[in-house]
Design an enzyme around this catalytic site. Sequence first.
Site, PDB file in Angstrom:
ATOM      1  N   ARG A  77      27.244 -75.906  17.268  1.00 36.91           N
ATOM      2  CA  ARG A  77      26.629 -75.580  18.407  1.00 36.91           C
ATOM      3  C   ARG A  77      27.169 -75.994  19.770  1.00 36.91           C
ATOM      4  NH1 ARG A  77      20.526 -75.469  15.885  1.00 36.91           N
ATOM      5  NH2 ARG A  77      20.764 -73.163  15.206  1.00 36.91           N
ATOM      6  N   LYS A  97      11.569 -64.895   1.754  1.00 35.09           N
ATOM      7  CA  LYS A  97      10.498 -64.195   1.752  1.00 35.09           C
ATOM      8  C   LYS A  97      11.134 -62.428   2.247  1.00 35.09           C
ATOM      9  CE  LYS A  97       7.105 -67.547   2.994  1.00 35.09           C
ATOM     10  NZ  LYS A  97       6.209 -67.681   4.323  1.00 35.09           N
ATOM     11  N   GLY A 121      21.409 -69.245  10.757  1.00 26.86           N
ATOM     12  CA  GLY A 121      20.339 -69.859   9.745  1.00 26.86           C
ATOM     13  C   GLY A 121      21.094 -70.265   8.372  1.00 26.86           C
ATOM     14  N   GLY A 139      16.858 -66.221  14.211  1.00 24.96           N
ATOM     15  CA  GLY A 139      15.753 -65.296  14.620  1.00 24.96           C
ATOM     16  C   GLY A 139      16.332 -64.291  15.677  1.00 24.96           C
TER      17      GLY A 139
HETATM   18  P1  AMP Z   1      15.308 -67.637   4.518  1.00 22.54           P
HETATM   19  O1  AMP Z   1      15.086 -68.630   5.448  1.00 22.54           O
HETATM   20  O2  AMP Z   1      14.126 -66.768   4.393  1.00 22.54           O
HETATM   21  O3  AMP Z   1      16.708 -66.913   4.824  1.00 22.54           O
HETATM   22  O4  AMP Z   1      15.418 -68.404   3.078  1.00 22.54           O
HETATM   23  C1  AMP Z   1      16.141 -69.293   2.915  1.00 22.54           C
HETATM   24  C2  AMP Z   1      15.795 -70.227   1.865  1.00 22.54           C
HETATM   25  O5  AMP Z   1      15.660 -69.491   0.655  1.00 22.54           O
HETATM   26  C3  AMP Z   1      16.751 -71.266   1.223  1.00 22.54           C
HETATM   27  O6  AMP Z   1      16.314 -72.754   1.441  1.00 22.54           O
HETATM   28  C4  AMP Z   1      16.806 -70.909  -0.310  1.00 22.54           C
HETATM   29  O7  AMP Z   1      16.914 -72.187  -0.810  1.00 22.54           O
HETATM   30  C5  AMP Z   1      15.603 -70.358  -0.522  1.00 22.54           C
HETATM   31  N1  AMP Z   1      15.823 -69.247  -1.722  1.00 22.54           N
HETATM   32  C6  AMP Z   1      16.644 -68.541  -2.250  1.00 22.54           C
HETATM   33  N2  AMP Z   1      16.477 -67.775  -3.361  1.00 22.54           N
HETATM   34  C7  AMP Z   1      15.380 -68.536  -3.948  1.00 22.54           C
HETATM   35  C8  AMP Z   1      14.542 -68.311  -4.994  1.00 22.54           C
HETATM   36  N3  AMP Z   1      15.110 -67.473  -6.231  1.00 22.54           N
HETATM   37  N4  AMP Z   1      13.497 -69.305  -5.183  1.00 22.54           N
HETATM   38  C9  AMP Z   1      13.255 -69.910  -4.327  1.00 22.54           C
HETATM   39  N5  AMP Z   1      13.601 -70.019  -3.112  1.00 22.54           N
HETATM   40  C10 AMP Z   1      14.902 -69.527  -2.824  1.00 22.54           C
END
Ligand code: AMP
Length: 396
Positions: A35, A198, A354, A377
């Site tokens: 950054r 999610k 991210g 974000g």
């Molecule tokens: P996000 O911030 O929504 O992009 O989510 C990223 C996070 O999702 C990372 O820390 C990953 O470890 C987690 N992640 C990815 N695949 C899985 C999975 N199958 N089960 C649980 N966590 C996951």
Amino acid sequence: MKTIDFLNFSGKRALVRVDFNVPLDDKFNITDDNRMQGALPTIEKILNDGGSVILMSHLGRPKDGPSEKYSLKHLVKHLSFLLNRDVQFADDCISEDAMKKSKALKPGEVLLLENLRFYKEEEKGDEIFAQKLAQLGDVYVNDAFGTAHRAHASTAIVAKFFPDAKYFGYLMASELANAEKILHHAEKPFTAIMGGAKVSDKIELIEKLLEKVDNLIIGGGMAYTFAKAQGGRIGKSLVEEDKLDLANNLISKAKEKGVNLILPVDSVIADAFSNDANTEIAPNNNIKESWMGLDIGPESIKRFGDIIGNSKTILWNGPMGVFEMKKFESGTKAIAEAVVKATKNGAFSLIGGGDSAAAVSKFGFSDDVSYVSTGGGALLEYMEGKELPGVKAINS
Ligand code: AMP
């Protein structure tokens, strides 16, 4: 777009909002200075013109005012090294001392202000606080794309005190240009790869993308909500029970719009959320009762890879599995390799900030894709079609 190229900064004091929210270890060493590196071209242009620079940023999420842990003083030494000159520090961003130091700046000199978020007024977008910040400079520059989706005092409100002297920095300008390219000038076939934990975080983006893409690949934790919605057995995999209907809705919408929605067909499943877990490969819709899917499996990697290989534009946001653990990094790594290969063959690839940016950097591919965004974000909101307060403040 009104970038800093519109101005010769000679003799001017530029108040520059940067995103120096870098990770620090227990001894306050910077563990990743990306950054800071990102803001250098803007700072150097102003200094080379014969201007001086007052840098302001947040660091972390301090709760109750000043604290050692979140002090930007830990960055002074490294910033001096990067800029090859002494950097002064003001230990309160709106104090008399800050004012005195900013007034005394000579051409080529740099002042770093203490963490803006030591004042609650920063995140509240307080106008009086913004006005005090504004007194520190003759010109305002925003180069903090990572916080452009926030209407904070330093990212948006302060701009109103510089009606004729507010500009985008180079990082901000290139972030916007690359996002724009994906949003409005994507060459086809256009493939979006969505992953991460999610669905709920990314619904709006997925809906927006269904209007634009030819292929939508969904992996990571969010894929199990789709698998369950389709009647699959997903064991203890991550699921958002209240988003099952939504998942089915998105599948129908994709069909209606002629978008090829590709879900994983197999997973690396584990008997615990641990790098020491026992693992097997299983069909995505038939995961054993007390096991969980933590990565996409080999057949999914192959199918996703084929689609990526035939794409001319690629947007990737969110890992394919729990890439932080060695045992579950293969899917994310393979998809990164496929994106790199497609890029070599002429595709334009944008990696959302991210975790996807962290993954690409972990595997050493940051220079082998077209663009890695610094905004998580902020990029998502921009892609969803929202007007970012930090951008609006300069444009209006
Ligand atoms: P996000 O911030 O929504 O992009 O989510 C990223 C996070 O999702 C990372 O820390 C990953 O470890 C987690 N992640 C990815 N695949 C899985 C999975 N199958 N089960 C649980 N966590 C996951």
